[in-house]
Design an enzyme around this catalytic site. Structure first.
Site, short mmCIF file in Angstrom:
data_model
loop_
_atom_site.label_atom_id
_atom_site.label_comp_id
_atom_site.label_asym_id
_atom_site.label_seq_id
_atom_site.Cartn_x
_atom_site.Cartn_y
_atom_site.Cartn_z
N SER A 172 0.18 -4.29 2.03
CA SER A 172 -1.18 -4.71 2.17
C SER A 172 -1.76 -4.84 3.79
CB SER A 172 -1.55 -5.95 1.50
OG SER A 172 -2.83 -6.51 2.00
N TYR A 185 0.39 -14.74 -1.25
CA TYR A 185 0.31 -13.40 -1.15
C TYR A 185 0.66 -12.67 0.30
CZ TYR A 185 -2.23 -8.80 -1.52
OH TYR A 185 -2.48 -7.59 -1.53
#
EC number: 1.1.1.62
Length: 300
Positions: A172, A185
């Protein structure tokens, strides 16, 4: 002093490599064939994993699909079979190391050596540290990064033996740029990016030239995992756009894919800009989404 002299001696090579990279910008990259390759995709029951399976199916790869969601997995498999692909499905909990290893053993025994591994399974909890439960933090790391270790340990030996393979890390932009209220995350995605980079260097150090690596780092993607995301960097990405870029990156053996490309520029700026200016810039980028803020609850 010797180190500085060594760097100066490398300047001519830097100029040559820079010119070479510039010229390559204007030369279309050749796409490799993946027909007949055994492609294993984790998290194939939804979103990016599902659409990636569709694309490999169109290219006549043999698919091995993993997901914890049996219904989603079956839907993906049905569409892939409709596209003419041979498909094998396994219900696998990617937060469970033993489940990964036992499923990998079945894949090798029943299907053969996986030659393309797409580590895509992921989880996200949108909350600050105070509101994020310990089991949620553990699961985030188990799925988003530790699973990459277990799948790679399971399938890399055959790739190295054959000097042929490709390991894809779906990370990401949050693996390069920190985002408040995505602490677990972001931390896991930073680890996933580090896994990709170090694995790439390790393969090079071992002179295993036939095993390629690719890392995908997109901005917010409209897959439903994060509610109401927005940022001034651009609109929320559609999964189809992300998968098109991912497939191009895999087939042309790109090492790092940023979507949008401005993310790469931002990661460079973060290393060179003054801290005060960087704080203002991050406020201007204005990353927003629905999150649970436990700090406010604890303060009441």
């Amino acid at each position: 002093m010797k180190f500085l002299l060594d760097i100066l001696l490398l300047l001519p090579l830097l100029i040559v490599c820079s010119l070479e990279s510039f010229v390559k910008l204007f030369i279309p990259k050749r796409r490799k064939s993946v027909t007949g390759e055994i492609v294993l995709i984790t998290g194939a029951g939804h979103g990016i994993g599902r659409l990636t399976a569709y694309e490999f199916a169109k290219l006549k790869s043999k698919l091995v699909l993993w997901d914890i969601n049996k219904h989603g997995l079956e839907e993906t498999a049905a569409k892939c079979k409709g596209l003419g692909a041979k498909v094998h499905t396994f219900v696998v909990d990617c937060s469970n190391r033993e489940d990964i290893y036992s499923s990998a053993k079945k894949v090798k025994a029943e299907i053969g050596d996986v030659s393309i591994l797409v580590n895509n399974a992921g989880v996200v909890y949108t909350s600050d540290l105070f509101a994020t439960q310990d089991p949620q933090i553990e699961k985030t790391f188990e799925v988003n990064v530790l699973a990459h270790f277990w799948t790679t340990k399971a399938f890399l030996p055959a790739m190295t033996k054959n000097n042929h393979g490709h390991i894809v890390t779906v990370a990401s932009a949050a693996g390069h740029v920190s985002v408040p209220f995505l602490l677990a995350y972001c931390s896991s995605k930073f680890a996933a990016v580090g896994f990709h980079k170090t694995l790439t260097d390790e393969l090079a150090a071992l002179q295993i030239t036939g095993v390629k690596t690719t890392c995908l780092c997109p901005n917010f993607v409209n897959t439903g995992f994060i509610k109401n995301p927005s940022t001034s960097l651009g609109p929320t990405l559609e999964p189809e756009e992300v998968v098109n870029r991912l497939m191009h990156g895999i087939l042309t053996e790109q090492k790092m894919i940023f979507i949008p490309s401005s993310i790469a520029f931002l990661t460079t700026l973060e290393r060179i800009l003054p801290e005060r200016f960087l704080a203002v810039l991050k406020r201007k980028i204005s990353v927003k989404f629905d999150a649970v803020i436990g700090y406010k609850m604890k303060a009441q």
